[in-house]
Write a protein that holds these residues in place. Structure first.
Motif, PDB file in Angstrom:
ATOM      1  N   ARG A  36     -66.059  37.161 -47.430  1.00 48.52           N
ATOM      2  CA  ARG A  36     -67.032  36.567 -46.516  1.00 48.52           C
ATOM      3  C   ARG A  36     -67.923  37.608 -45.868  1.00 48.52           C
ATOM      4  N   ASP A  37     -67.318  38.726 -45.442  1.00 47.11           N
ATOM      5  CA  ASP A  37     -68.072  39.729 -44.675  1.00 47.11           C
ATOM      6  C   ASP A  37     -67.438  41.102 -44.863  1.00 47.11           C
ATOM      7  N   PRO A  38     -67.721  41.796 -45.979  1.00 49.26           N
ATOM      8  CA  PRO A  38     -67.048  43.060 -46.294  1.00 49.26           C
ATOM      9  C   PRO A  38     -67.271  44.158 -45.267  1.00 49.26           C
ATOM     10  N   GLU A  39     -68.378  44.104 -44.514  1.00 48.82           N
ATOM     11  CA  GLU A  39     -68.671  45.157 -43.548  1.00 48.82           C
ATOM     12  C   GLU A  39     -67.696  45.148 -42.365  1.00 48.82           C
ATOM     13  N   ARG A  40     -66.932  44.096 -42.200  1.00 47.38           N
ATOM     14  CA  ARG A  40     -65.978  44.016 -41.091  1.00 47.38           C
ATOM     15  C   ARG A  40     -64.651  44.688 -41.443  1.00 47.38           C
ATOM     16  N   ILE A  41     -64.514  45.199 -42.644  1.00 49.28           N
ATOM     17  CA  ILE A  41     -63.278  45.814 -43.102  1.00 49.28           C
ATOM     18  C   ILE A  41     -63.471  47.326 -43.169  1.00 49.28           C
ATOM     19  N   SER A  42     -62.415  48.083 -42.872  1.00 47.87           N
ATOM     20  CA  SER A  42     -62.501  49.533 -42.926  1.00 47.87           C
ATOM     21  C   SER A  42     -62.867  49.983 -44.335  1.00 47.87           C
ATOM     22  N   GLU A  43     -63.500  51.140 -44.414  1.00 43.46           N
ATOM     23  CA  GLU A  43     -63.958  51.638 -45.704  1.00 43.46           C
ATOM     24  C   GLU A  43     -62.799  51.818 -46.685  1.00 43.46           C
ATOM     25  N   LYS A  44     -61.659  52.288 -46.181  1.00 43.49           N
ATOM     26  CA  LYS A  44     -60.506  52.521 -47.050  1.00 43.49           C
ATOM     27  C   LYS A  44     -59.994  51.225 -47.656  1.00 43.49           C
ATOM     28  N   ARG A  45     -59.820  50.190 -46.802  1.00 43.45           N
ATOM     29  CA  ARG A  45     -59.320  48.910 -47.311  1.00 43.45           C
ATOM     30  C   ARG A  45     -60.357  48.225 -48.183  1.00 43.45           C
ATOM     31  N   ARG A  46     -61.628  48.372 -47.803  1.00 48.38           N
ATOM     32  CA  ARG A  46     -62.686  47.765 -48.614  1.00 48.38           C
ATOM     33  C   ARG A  46     -62.680  48.351 -50.018  1.00 48.38           C
ATOM     34  N   GLY A  47     -62.478  49.679 -50.104  1.00 52.16           N
ATOM     35  CA  GLY A  47     -62.420  50.319 -51.408  1.00 52.16           C
ATOM     36  C   GLY A  47     -61.242  49.840 -52.234  1.00 52.16           C
ATOM     37  N   ALA A  48     -60.090  49.624 -51.567  1.00 49.10           N
ATOM     38  CA  ALA A  48     -58.901  49.160 -52.289  1.00 49.10           C
ATOM     39  C   ALA A  48     -59.115  47.754 -52.840  1.00 49.10           C
ATOM     40  N   VAL A  49     -59.750  46.896 -52.032  1.00 44.79           N
ATOM     41  CA  VAL A  49     -60.002  45.522 -52.482  1.00 44.79           C
ATOM     42  C   VAL A  49     -61.029  45.509 -53.610  1.00 44.79           C
ATOM     43  N   GLN A  50     -62.080  46.316 -53.466  1.00 43.58           N
ATOM     44  CA  GLN A  50     -63.097  46.392 -54.516  1.00 43.58           C
ATOM     45  C   GLN A  50     -62.485  46.837 -55.840  1.00 43.58           C
ATOM     46  N   LYS A  51     -61.599  47.835 -55.782  1.00 37.49           N
ATOM     47  CA  LYS A  51     -60.964  48.339 -57.004  1.00 37.49           C
ATOM     48  C   LYS A  51     -60.065  47.276 -57.634  1.00 37.49           C
ATOM     49  N   ALA A  52     -59.318  46.546 -56.789  1.00 36.78           N
ATOM     50  CA  ALA A  52     -58.438  45.502 -57.317  1.00 36.78           C
ATOM     51  C   ALA A  52     -59.235  44.395 -57.980  1.00 36.78           C
ATOM     52  N   ILE A  53     -60.342  44.004 -57.359  1.00 38.63           N
ATOM     53  CA  ILE A  53     -61.193  42.963 -57.941  1.00 38.63           C
ATOM     54  C   ILE A  53     -61.733  43.407 -59.289  1.00 38.63           C
ATOM     55  N   SER A  54     -62.162  44.684 -59.355  1.00 40.86           N
ATOM     56  CA  SER A  54     -62.701  45.212 -60.602  1.00 40.86           C
ATOM     57  C   SER A  54     -61.617  45.305 -61.679  1.00 40.86           C
ATOM     58  N   ASP A  55     -60.451  45.821 -61.297  1.00 42.21           N
ATOM     59  CA  ASP A  55     -59.374  45.995 -62.274  1.00 42.21           C
ATOM     60  C   ASP A  55     -58.894  44.664 -62.836  1.00 42.21           C
ATOM     61  N   LEU A  56     -58.827  43.650 -61.975  1.00 42.94           N
ATOM     62  CA  LEU A  56     -58.296  42.351 -62.402  1.00 42.94           C
ATOM     63  C   LEU A  56     -59.356  41.452 -63.024  1.00 42.94           C
ATOM     64  N   GLY A  57     -60.644  41.806 -62.805  1.00 46.89           N
ATOM     65  CA  GLY A  57     -61.701  40.918 -63.281  1.00 46.89           C
ATOM     66  C   GLY A  57     -61.755  39.635 -62.482  1.00 46.89           C
ATOM     67  N   TYR A  58     -61.424  39.732 -61.173  1.00 51.53           N
ATOM     68  CA  TYR A  58     -61.376  38.544 -60.322  1.00 51.53           C
ATOM     69  C   TYR A  58     -62.776  38.042 -60.017  1.00 51.53           C
ATOM     70  N   ARG A  59     -62.969  36.730 -60.094  1.00 52.76           N
ATOM     71  CA  ARG A  59     -64.222  36.086 -59.734  1.00 52.76           C
ATOM     72  C   ARG A  59     -63.916  34.990 -58.722  1.00 52.76           C
ATOM     73  N   PRO A  60     -64.380  35.153 -57.466  1.00 53.70           N
ATOM     74  CA  PRO A  60     -64.061  34.149 -56.453  1.00 53.70           C
ATOM     75  C   PRO A  60     -64.690  32.809 -56.760  1.00 53.70           C
ATOM     76  N   SER A  61     -64.032  31.751 -56.352  1.00 49.74           N
ATOM     77  CA  SER A  61     -64.570  30.405 -56.503  1.00 49.74           C
ATOM     78  C   SER A  61     -65.634  30.181 -55.448  1.00 49.74           C
ATOM     79  N   ARG A  62     -66.870  29.984 -55.905  1.00 50.33           N
ATOM     80  CA  ARG A  62     -67.963  29.779 -54.941  1.00 50.33           C
ATOM     81  C   ARG A  62     -67.733  28.501 -54.128  1.00 50.33           C
ATOM     82  N   ALA A  63     -67.170  27.495 -54.745  1.00 53.28           N
ATOM     83  CA  ALA A  63     -66.905  26.246 -54.018  1.00 53.28           C
ATOM     84  C   ALA A  63     -65.892  26.478 -52.900  1.00 53.28           C
TER      85      ALA A  63
END
Length: 339
Positions: A36-63
């Protein structure tokens, strides 16, 4: 916090938000906040989530995201000519800012005409976009029915009250082109111009520069700015002013037409006539043309448009502003010192 564990979803199973949380070593609620709002998360945690999304190929449900928030994380963009390279640069600039924040740009192409543009705009609004960029001719009547933050991108014949305008400094670009030719010693300079908003501003800048230098301006104007328009405008210019030693075309496409007109007369570029275009398009960059051109930095118009839309999403009461993006001269092989 537990240390992250390597995790992959079972073959054929779509990765979930919980898979991302496990892979990143964070809670599912933090992943939801990231979406919803990535800027509200610390840079370290944001990087970890970004990497996990990339590694898993996760695509959030827009609905699902829409249900969890009043925002759809989508931006509407209305253009009026998909063939114009300017729109490609604009879109690329917008996406360079928006995609990393989870926003999707939804494009609607319309032919010129207020009804066509209104139809395209209404279609995007029906999809509940969070904000709207209009790279087409808007009107006060159109904007009165728009309830989302709106920015007008590029020069238009009229910018309605209350709308932000972000555009190229085409007046400055026209002066930049003229001054380059003047500095090379040219005093017989012709300008091939169109009639739309950008061409008009480039013409104003050109006239200001040559008149300041005490040089008589010569304008050959067409209704459009196509290669054929450039050819016909150059023919008229050379017929009436055969002493011309330099040509400034309103865009690179018109410059190609000027090349054809010069070649038909047995004149070479730049030995006989220097030519400068505008837009720094792929045409100008081609090794065959090697065209000196003004780079209007349209990608930066897209960047500024995206940033302003994000600001307006957060604070819709912001006062409207006009932002001009400074152009740059790109020297290549079609302009030379007047011998």
């Amino acid at each position: 916090m537990k240390s992250p564990e390597t995790h992959t979803s079972p073959l054929g199973k779509r990765p979930t938000l919980y898979d991302v949380a496990s892979q990143a070593g964070v809670s599912p609620s933090l992943v939801s906040l990231y979406l919803r709002d990535p800027e509200r998360i610390s840079e370290k945690r944001r990087g970890a989530v970004q990497k996990a999304i990339s590694d898993l190929g996760y695509r959030p449900s827009r609905a699902a995201t829409t249900l969890a928030s009043s925002r759809t994380k989508s931006i509407g963009l209305v253009i009026d000519d998909y063939r114009n390279p300017w729109f490609v640069d604009l879109l690329r600039g917008m996406e360079s800012i928006l995609s990393d924040l989870g926003y999707q740009v939804m494009l609607a192409d319309s032919r010129p005409g207020e009804n066509r543009i209104k139809e395209a705009t209404d279609g995007l609004l029906a999809m509940h976009v969070d904000a709207l960029a209009l790279a087409a001719e808007p009107s006060d009547a159109m904007l009165s029915g728009i309830w989302v933050p709106t920015v007008v991108a590029g020069w238009r014949n009229g910018v309605p009250d209350g709308a932000d305008l972000i555009t190229n400094d085409d007046d400055g670009g026209g002066s930049l082109a003229a001054n380059h030719l003047l500095e090379l010693g040219h005093v017989r300079i012709g300008h091939l111009s169109g009639s739309d908003g950008a061409s008009a501003h480039r013409r104003v800048g050109f006239l200001r520069a040559v008149e300041t230098a005490g040089v008589e301006p010569v304008i050959s104007q067409s209704a459009g700015t196509s290669e054929e328009d450039g050819y016909q405008a150059a023919v008229r210019l050379l017929d009436s002013h055969p002493e011309t030693t330099a040509i400034f075309a309103a865009n690179d496409t018109m410059a190609v037409g000027a090349f054809a007109a010069l070649k038909a007369r047995g004149l070479s570029v730049p030995n006989d006539v220097s030519v400068i275009g505008y837009d720094n398009s792929p045409l100008a960059k081609s090794r065959y043309l090697d065209l000196t051109s003004i780079d209007n930095r349209s990608d930066l118009v897209g960047v500024a448009t995206a940033r302003r839309l994000l600001e307006r999403i957060e604070d819709p009461a912001l006062q409207p502003e006009q932002t001009l993006i400074e152009p740059a001269l790109v020297l290549r092989g079609t302009t030379s010192i007047r011998g």
